[in-house]
Design a protein around this motif. Structure first.
Motif, PDB file in Angstrom:
ATOM      1  N   GLU A  88      30.698  18.358 -12.773  1.00 30.92           N
ATOM      2  CA  GLU A  88      31.295  17.134 -13.282  1.00 30.92           C
ATOM      3  C   GLU A  88      30.406  16.597 -14.408  1.00 30.92           C
ATOM      4  OE1 GLU A  88      32.303  14.209 -10.303  1.00 30.92           O
ATOM      5  OE2 GLU A  88      33.775  13.308 -11.671  1.00 30.92           O
ATOM      6  N   TYR A  89      31.037  16.145 -15.456  1.00 28.97           N
ATOM      7  CA  TYR A  89      30.320  15.703 -16.649  1.00 28.97           C
ATOM      8  C   TYR A  89      30.623  14.226 -16.893  1.00 28.97           C
ATOM      9  CZ  TYR A  89      29.478  20.640 -17.473  1.00 28.97           C
ATOM     10  OH  TYR A  89      29.060  21.946 -17.337  1.00 28.97           O
ATOM     11  N   PHE A  90      29.553  13.467 -17.146  1.00 28.89           N
ATOM     12  CA  PHE A  90      29.693  12.031 -17.353  1.00 28.89           C
ATOM     13  C   PHE A  90      29.162  11.650 -18.732  1.00 28.89           C
ATOM     14  CE2 PHE A  90      30.946  10.614 -13.198  1.00 28.89           C
ATOM     15  CZ  PHE A  90      30.453  11.579 -12.332  1.00 28.89           C
ATOM     16  N   CYS A  91      29.951  10.858 -19.430  1.00 30.32           N
ATOM     17  CA  CYS A  91      29.528  10.248 -20.681  1.00 30.32           C
ATOM     18  C   CYS A  91      29.014   8.845 -20.361  1.00 30.32           C
ATOM     19  CB  CYS A  91      30.720  10.188 -21.637  1.00 30.32           C
ATOM     20  SG  CYS A  91      30.361   9.572 -23.276  1.00 30.32           S
ATOM     21  N   ALA A  92      27.968   8.415 -21.055  1.00 28.40           N
ATOM     22  CA  ALA A  92      27.393   7.090 -20.785  1.00 28.40           C
ATOM     23  C   ALA A  92      26.928   6.461 -22.090  1.00 28.40           C
ATOM     24  CB  ALA A  92      26.226   7.192 -19.799  1.00 28.40           C
ATOM     25  N   VAL A  93      26.895   5.135 -22.108  1.00 33.30           N
ATOM     26  CA  VAL A  93      26.519   4.392 -23.319  1.00 33.30           C
ATOM     27  C   VAL A  93      25.583   3.250 -22.956  1.00 33.30           C
ATOM     28  CG1 VAL A  93      28.496   2.800 -23.151  1.00 33.30           C
ATOM     29  CG2 VAL A  93      27.449   3.229 -25.379  1.00 33.30           C
ATOM     30  N   THR A  94      24.664   2.971 -23.850  1.00 34.87           N
ATOM     31  CA  THR A  94      23.861   1.771 -23.762  1.00 34.87           C
ATOM     32  C   THR A  94      23.596   1.299 -25.184  1.00 34.87           C
ATOM     33  OG1 THR A  94      21.910   0.750 -22.756  1.00 34.87           O
ATOM     34  CG2 THR A  94      21.599   2.901 -23.767  1.00 34.87           C
ATOM     35  N   VAL A  95      22.935   0.154 -25.306  1.00 34.96           N
ATOM     36  CA  VAL A  95      22.606  -0.387 -26.620  1.00 34.96           C
ATOM     37  C   VAL A  95      21.104  -0.622 -26.675  1.00 34.96           C
ATOM     38  CG1 VAL A  95      24.878  -1.436 -26.925  1.00 34.96           C
ATOM     39  CG2 VAL A  95      23.028  -2.767 -25.882  1.00 34.96           C
ATOM     40  N   PRO A  96      20.528  -0.703 -27.874  1.00 36.01           N
ATOM     41  CA  PRO A  96      19.080  -0.928 -27.986  1.00 36.01           C
ATOM     42  C   PRO A  96      18.638  -2.160 -27.211  1.00 36.01           C
ATOM     43  CG  PRO A  96      19.982  -0.297 -30.093  1.00 36.01           C
ATOM     44  CD  PRO A  96      21.149  -0.461 -29.170  1.00 36.01           C
ATOM     45  N   ASN A  97      17.486  -2.048 -26.549  1.00 35.59           N
ATOM     46  CA  ASN A  97      16.888  -3.133 -25.770  1.00 35.59           C
ATOM     47  C   ASN A  97      17.635  -3.446 -24.477  1.00 35.59           C
ATOM     48  OD1 ASN A  97      14.854  -3.540 -27.771  1.00 35.59           O
ATOM     49  ND2 ASN A  97      16.362  -4.661 -28.978  1.00 35.59           N
ATOM     50  N   ASP A  98      18.559  -2.611 -24.104  1.00 39.14           N
ATOM     51  CA  ASP A  98      19.224  -2.751 -22.809  1.00 39.14           C
ATOM     52  C   ASP A  98      19.029  -1.441 -22.052  1.00 39.14           C
ATOM     53  OD1 ASP A  98      22.653  -3.481 -21.717  1.00 39.14           O
ATOM     54  OD2 ASP A  98      20.773  -3.226 -20.605  1.00 39.14           O
ATOM     55  N   TYR A  99      18.452  -1.502 -20.870  1.00 36.68           N
ATOM     56  CA  TYR A  99      18.169  -0.269 -20.146  1.00 36.68           C
ATOM     57  C   TYR A  99      19.254   0.085 -19.143  1.00 36.68           C
ATOM     58  CZ  TYR A  99      15.820  -4.236 -17.948  1.00 36.68           C
ATOM     59  OH  TYR A  99      15.515  -5.477 -17.474  1.00 36.68           O
ATOM     60  N   LYS A 100      20.331  -0.671 -19.121  1.00 35.29           N
ATOM     61  CA  LYS A 100      21.434  -0.322 -18.242  1.00 35.29           C
ATOM     62  C   LYS A 100      22.408   0.610 -18.961  1.00 35.29           C
ATOM     63  CE  LYS A 100      22.227  -4.645 -17.763  1.00 35.29           C
ATOM     64  NZ  LYS A 100      22.997  -5.884 -17.493  1.00 35.29           N
ATOM     65  N   LEU A 101      22.927   1.579 -18.212  1.00 33.68           N
ATOM     66  CA  LEU A 101      23.931   2.502 -18.737  1.00 33.68           C
ATOM     67  C   LEU A 101      25.312   2.133 -18.205  1.00 33.68           C
ATOM     68  CD1 LEU A 101      22.212   5.990 -18.291  1.00 33.68           C
ATOM     69  CD2 LEU A 101      22.657   4.823 -20.445  1.00 33.68           C
ATOM     70  N   SER A 102      26.325   2.314 -19.047  1.00 30.47           N
ATOM     71  CA  SER A 102      27.714   2.227 -18.587  1.00 30.47           C
ATOM     72  C   SER A 102      28.301   3.630 -18.611  1.00 30.47           C
ATOM     73  CB  SER A 102      28.525   1.311 -19.508  1.00 30.47           C
ATOM     74  OG  SER A 102      28.042  -0.007 -19.447  1.00 30.47           O
ATOM     75  N   PHE A 103      28.818   4.063 -17.469  1.00 36.56           N
ATOM     76  CA  PHE A 103      29.307   5.429 -17.321  1.00 36.56           C
ATOM     77  C   PHE A 103      30.828   5.499 -17.418  1.00 36.56           C
ATOM     78  CE2 PHE A 103      25.686   8.012 -16.065  1.00 36.56           C
ATOM     79  CZ  PHE A 103      24.753   7.058 -15.709  1.00 36.56           C
ATOM     80  N   GLY A 104      31.314   6.634 -17.903  1.00 32.21           N
ATOM     81  CA  GLY A 104      32.726   6.931 -17.805  1.00 32.21           C
ATOM     82  C   GLY A 104      33.075   7.413 -16.406  1.00 32.21           C
ATOM     83  N   ALA A 105      34.364   7.666 -16.189  1.00 26.02           N
ATOM     84  CA  ALA A 105      34.839   8.052 -14.852  1.00 26.02           C
ATOM     85  C   ALA A 105      34.533   9.503 -14.510  1.00 26.02           C
ATOM     86  CB  ALA A 105      36.339   7.800 -14.752  1.00 26.02           C
ATOM     87  N   GLY A 106      34.114  10.289 -15.511  1.00 32.21           N
ATOM     88  CA  GLY A 106      33.755  11.676 -15.247  1.00 32.21           C
ATOM     89  C   GLY A 106      34.872  12.648 -15.554  1.00 32.21           C
ATOM     90  N   THR A 107      34.485  13.875 -15.941  1.00 31.90           N
ATOM     91  CA  THR A 107      35.412  14.972 -16.174  1.00 31.90           C
ATOM     92  C   THR A 107      34.946  16.162 -15.367  1.00 31.90           C
ATOM     93  OG1 THR A 107      35.927  14.265 -18.433  1.00 31.90           O
ATOM     94  CG2 THR A 107      36.414  16.555 -17.861  1.00 31.90           C
ATOM     95  N   THR A 108      35.823  16.664 -14.509  1.00 31.29           N
ATOM     96  CA  THR A 108      35.480  17.830 -13.695  1.00 31.29           C
ATOM     97  C   THR A 108      35.902  19.086 -14.441  1.00 31.29           C
ATOM     98  OG1 THR A 108      35.762  16.596 -11.650  1.00 31.29           O
ATOM     99  CG2 THR A 108      35.839  18.998 -11.516  1.00 31.29           C
TER     100      THR A 108
END
Lengths: 113, 114
Positions: A88-108
Protein backbone atom coordinates in the motif's frame (compact mmCIF):
# COMPACT_ATOMS: atom_id res chain seq x y z
CA UNK A 1 -4.85 23.48 6.10
CA UNK A 2 -3.26 21.22 3.54
CA UNK A 3 -4.63 17.90 2.28
CA UNK A 4 -3.95 15.19 -0.27
CA UNK A 5 -6.20 13.08 -2.46
CA UNK A 6 -5.10 9.76 -3.86
CA UNK A 7 -7.24 9.17 -6.88
CA UNK A 8 -7.05 5.37 -7.03
CA UNK A 9 -7.76 3.06 -4.11
CA UNK A 10 -6.70 -0.14 -5.92
CA UNK A 11 -4.27 -0.61 -8.80
CA UNK A 12 -3.81 -4.15 -10.16
CA UNK A 13 -0.82 -4.52 -12.49
CA UNK A 14 1.10 -7.29 -14.18
CA UNK A 15 4.73 -7.95 -13.39
CA UNK A 16 7.16 -5.91 -15.53
CA UNK A 17 4.39 -3.48 -16.56
CA UNK A 18 4.57 0.23 -15.68
CA UNK A 19 2.49 1.72 -12.88
CA UNK A 20 1.40 5.24 -11.96
CA UNK A 21 -0.17 6.21 -8.64
CA UNK A 22 -1.87 9.57 -8.64
CA UNK A 23 -1.71 12.11 -5.84
CA UNK A 24 -3.10 15.64 -5.80
CA UNK A 25 -2.59 18.09 -2.97
CA UNK A 26 -4.28 21.22 -1.72
CA UNK A 27 -2.42 24.02 0.04
CA UNK A 28 -2.30 27.79 0.07
CA UNK A 29 1.44 27.84 0.78
CA UNK A 30 4.49 25.98 -0.46
CA UNK A 31 4.59 22.29 0.43
CA UNK A 32 6.79 19.33 1.15
CA UNK A 33 5.52 16.08 -0.36
CA UNK A 34 6.22 12.46 0.54
CA UNK A 35 5.46 8.96 -0.67
CA UNK A 36 5.48 6.19 1.92
CA UNK A 37 5.15 2.45 1.30
CA UNK A 38 3.63 -0.12 3.63
CA UNK A 39 4.39 -3.77 2.94
CA UNK A 40 1.99 -6.35 4.39
CA UNK A 41 2.04 -6.49 8.18
CA UNK A 42 4.64 -3.75 8.48
CA UNK A 43 4.82 -0.06 9.36
CA UNK A 44 5.35 2.71 6.82
CA UNK A 45 8.71 3.38 5.17
CA UNK A 46 9.71 6.53 3.33
CA UNK A 47 9.96 5.93 -0.41
CA UNK A 48 10.89 9.44 -1.57
CA UNK A 49 10.26 13.09 -0.80
CA UNK A 50 10.17 16.49 -2.47
CA UNK A 51 11.37 19.48 -0.46
CA UNK A 52 12.64 21.92 -3.11
CA UNK A 53 14.86 22.06 -6.18
CA UNK A 54 14.50 19.48 -8.94
CA UNK A 55 10.88 18.56 -9.48
CA UNK A 56 11.76 14.95 -10.30
CA UNK A 57 12.75 12.83 -7.32
CA UNK A 58 13.85 9.22 -7.37
CA UNK A 59 14.02 6.35 -4.92
CA UNK A 60 16.67 3.66 -4.72
CA UNK A 61 14.30 0.92 -5.89
CA UNK A 62 13.27 2.44 -9.22
CA UNK A 63 10.30 4.63 -8.26
CA UNK A 64 10.16 8.28 -9.22
CA UNK A 65 7.74 11.13 -8.59
CA UNK A 66 7.34 14.50 -10.23
CA UNK A 67 6.21 17.62 -8.43
CA UNK A 68 3.90 19.66 -10.66
CA UNK A 69 2.98 22.94 -9.01
CA UNK A 70 0.56 24.09 -11.71
CA UNK A 71 -1.43 20.87 -11.47
CA UNK A 72 -0.86 20.49 -7.70
CA UNK A 73 0.19 16.90 -8.25
CA UNK A 74 2.91 14.52 -7.08
CA UNK A 75 2.31 11.30 -9.04
CA UNK A 76 4.44 8.22 -8.37
CA UNK A 77 5.67 6.05 -11.24
CA UNK A 78 7.70 2.94 -11.84
CA UNK A 79 8.50 1.77 -15.39
CA UNK A 80 8.58 -1.95 -14.55
CA UNK A 81 7.13 -3.44 -11.36
CA UNK A 82 8.09 -6.60 -9.49
CA UNK A 83 5.97 -8.93 -7.40
CA UNK A 84 7.76 -7.50 -4.37
CA UNK A 85 6.25 -4.05 -5.10
CA UNK A 86 2.89 -5.35 -3.90
CA UNK A 87 2.08 -2.97 -1.05
CA UNK A 88 0.00 0.00 0.00
CA UNK A 89 1.33 3.41 -0.97
CA UNK A 90 0.55 6.65 0.84
CA UNK A 91 1.04 10.20 -0.34
CA UNK A 92 1.55 12.82 2.39
CA UNK A 93 1.99 16.59 2.59
CA UNK A 94 3.28 19.09 5.08
CA UNK A 95 4.38 22.72 4.98
CA UNK A 96 7.58 24.41 6.20
CA UNK A 97 7.78 24.77 9.99
CA UNK A 98 5.00 22.27 10.54
CA UNK A 99 6.05 18.77 11.55
CA UNK A 100 2.64 17.19 11.14
CA UNK A 101 1.88 15.18 8.00
CA UNK A 102 -1.49 14.89 6.27
CA UNK A 103 -1.90 11.52 4.58
CA UNK A 104 -4.01 10.38 1.67
CA UNK A 105 -6.30 7.36 1.93
CA UNK A 106 -3.73 5.07 0.31
CA UNK A 107 -3.44 3.09 -2.93
CA UNK A 108 -3.11 -0.67 -2.83
CA UNK A 109 -0.89 -2.01 -5.60
CA UNK A 110 -1.21 -5.70 -6.40
CA UNK A 111 1.37 -7.09 -8.81
CA UNK A 112 0.45 -10.33 -10.57
CA UNK A 113 2.72 -12.67 -12.52
CA UNK B 1 19.52 2.65 11.84
CA UNK B 2 16.51 4.40 13.30
CA UNK B 3 14.32 2.14 15.31
CA UNK B 4 10.80 2.70 16.51
CA UNK B 5 9.37 -0.19 18.46
CA UNK B 6 5.84 -0.83 19.66
CA UNK B 7 5.11 -3.03 22.65
CA UNK B 8 2.68 -5.40 20.95
CA UNK B 9 1.93 -6.44 17.37
CA UNK B 10 -1.53 -7.79 18.22
CA UNK B 11 -3.87 -7.10 21.13
CA UNK B 12 -7.33 -8.36 21.97
CA UNK B 13 -9.25 -6.45 24.65
CA UNK B 14 -12.79 -6.32 25.95
CA UNK B 15 -15.11 -3.32 25.85
CA UNK B 16 -14.51 -1.07 28.84
CA UNK B 17 -10.96 -2.20 29.51
CA UNK B 18 -8.14 0.33 29.89
CA UNK B 19 -5.56 -0.23 27.17
CA UNK B 20 -1.95 0.96 27.03
CA UNK B 21 0.02 1.05 23.78
CA UNK B 22 3.70 1.78 24.21
CA UNK B 23 6.15 3.22 21.69
CA UNK B 24 9.91 3.67 22.07
CA UNK B 25 12.36 5.35 19.68
CA UNK B 26 16.14 5.30 19.83
CA UNK B 27 17.03 8.37 17.70
CA UNK B 28 16.66 11.12 20.31
CA UNK B 29 13.80 12.62 18.29
CA UNK B 30 11.81 15.43 19.85
CA UNK B 31 8.55 14.69 18.03
CA UNK B 32 6.46 11.58 18.47
CA UNK B 33 3.09 10.75 16.96
CA UNK B 34 0.22 8.31 17.32
CA UNK B 35 -1.94 7.49 14.30
CA UNK B 36 -4.72 5.08 13.65
CA UNK B 37 -5.01 3.43 10.25
CA UNK B 38 -8.34 2.26 8.86
CA UNK B 39 -9.12 0.93 5.37
CA UNK B 40 -10.07 3.70 2.99
CA UNK B 41 -9.23 6.43 5.50
CA UNK B 42 -5.45 6.37 5.45
CA UNK B 43 -3.63 7.49 8.59
CA UNK B 44 -5.34 9.88 10.99
CA UNK B 45 -3.40 11.68 13.68
CA UNK B 46 -4.62 11.03 17.22
CA UNK B 47 -2.07 12.93 19.33
CA UNK B 48 1.47 14.14 18.99
CA UNK B 49 4.17 15.32 21.36
CA UNK B 50 6.95 17.81 20.59
CA UNK B 51 8.79 17.46 23.89
CA UNK B 52 8.72 15.60 27.18
CA UNK B 53 5.42 16.19 29.00
CA UNK B 54 4.16 18.27 26.03
CA UNK B 55 1.30 17.04 23.89
CA UNK B 56 -1.20 18.32 21.38
CA UNK B 57 -4.42 16.90 20.03
CA UNK B 58 -4.46 15.67 16.49
CA UNK B 59 -7.49 15.21 14.28
CA UNK B 60 -9.26 12.44 16.24
CA UNK B 61 -8.31 12.63 19.96
CA UNK B 62 -11.71 11.65 21.40
CA UNK B 63 -11.50 8.52 23.54
CA UNK B 64 -7.71 8.63 23.77
CA UNK B 65 -5.06 10.16 25.99
CA UNK B 66 -1.26 10.10 25.87
CA UNK B 67 1.70 10.24 28.17
CA UNK B 68 5.30 11.26 27.53
CA UNK B 69 7.39 11.11 30.70
CA UNK B 70 10.68 10.37 28.91
CA UNK B 71 11.93 11.60 25.56
CA UNK B 72 12.17 8.16 24.02
CA UNK B 73 8.78 6.83 25.12
CA UNK B 74 5.27 7.84 24.06
CA UNK B 75 2.23 5.98 25.34
CA UNK B 76 -1.29 5.92 23.95
CA UNK B 77 -4.07 5.19 26.44
CA UNK B 78 -7.61 4.07 25.73
CA UNK B 79 -9.36 4.86 29.01
CA UNK B 80 -12.35 2.65 28.26
CA UNK B 81 -11.97 0.67 25.07
CA UNK B 82 -14.89 0.54 22.66
CA UNK B 83 -15.49 -1.58 19.57
CA UNK B 84 -15.08 1.43 17.28
CA UNK B 85 -11.48 1.67 18.46
CA UNK B 86 -10.66 -1.61 16.76
CA UNK B 87 -7.93 -0.52 14.37
CA UNK B 88 -4.24 -0.55 13.48
CA UNK B 89 -2.26 1.91 15.61
CA UNK B 90 1.01 3.32 14.31
CA UNK B 91 3.63 5.28 16.23
CA UNK B 92 6.16 7.56 14.54
CA UNK B 93 8.96 9.93 15.50
CA UNK B 94 10.84 12.82 13.86
CA UNK B 95 13.00 15.82 14.65
CA UNK B 96 11.31 19.03 15.79
CA UNK B 97 10.52 21.99 13.54
CA UNK B 98 11.87 20.50 10.35
CA UNK B 99 8.95 20.13 8.01
CA UNK B 100 11.01 18.16 5.55
CA UNK B 101 12.19 15.71 8.14
CA UNK B 102 11.17 12.12 7.66
CA UNK B 103 8.78 10.48 10.10
CA UNK B 104 9.97 7.02 11.12
CA UNK B 105 7.27 4.48 11.86
CA UNK B 106 6.99 1.50 14.12
CA UNK B 107 5.55 -1.83 12.89
CA UNK B 108 2.08 -1.09 14.25
CA UNK B 109 -0.24 -2.64 16.82
CA UNK B 110 -3.39 -4.28 15.56
CA UNK B 111 -6.02 -3.87 18.28
CA UNK B 112 -9.26 -5.82 18.40
CA UNK B 113 -11.87 -4.70 20.92
CA UNK B 114 -14.59 -7.28 21.56
Amino acid sequence: AQSVTQLDSQVPVFEEAPVELRCNYSSSVSVYLFWYVQYPNQGLQLLLKYLSGSTLVESINGFEAEFNKSQTSFHLRKPSVHISDTAEYFCAVTVPNDYKLSFGAGTTVTVRA
Amino acid sequence: DVKVTQSSRYLVKRTGEKVFLECVQDMDHENMFWYRQDPGLGLRLIYFSYDVKMKEKGDIPEGYSVSREKKERFSLILESASTNQTSMYLCASSFRDRGGETQYFGPGTRLLVL
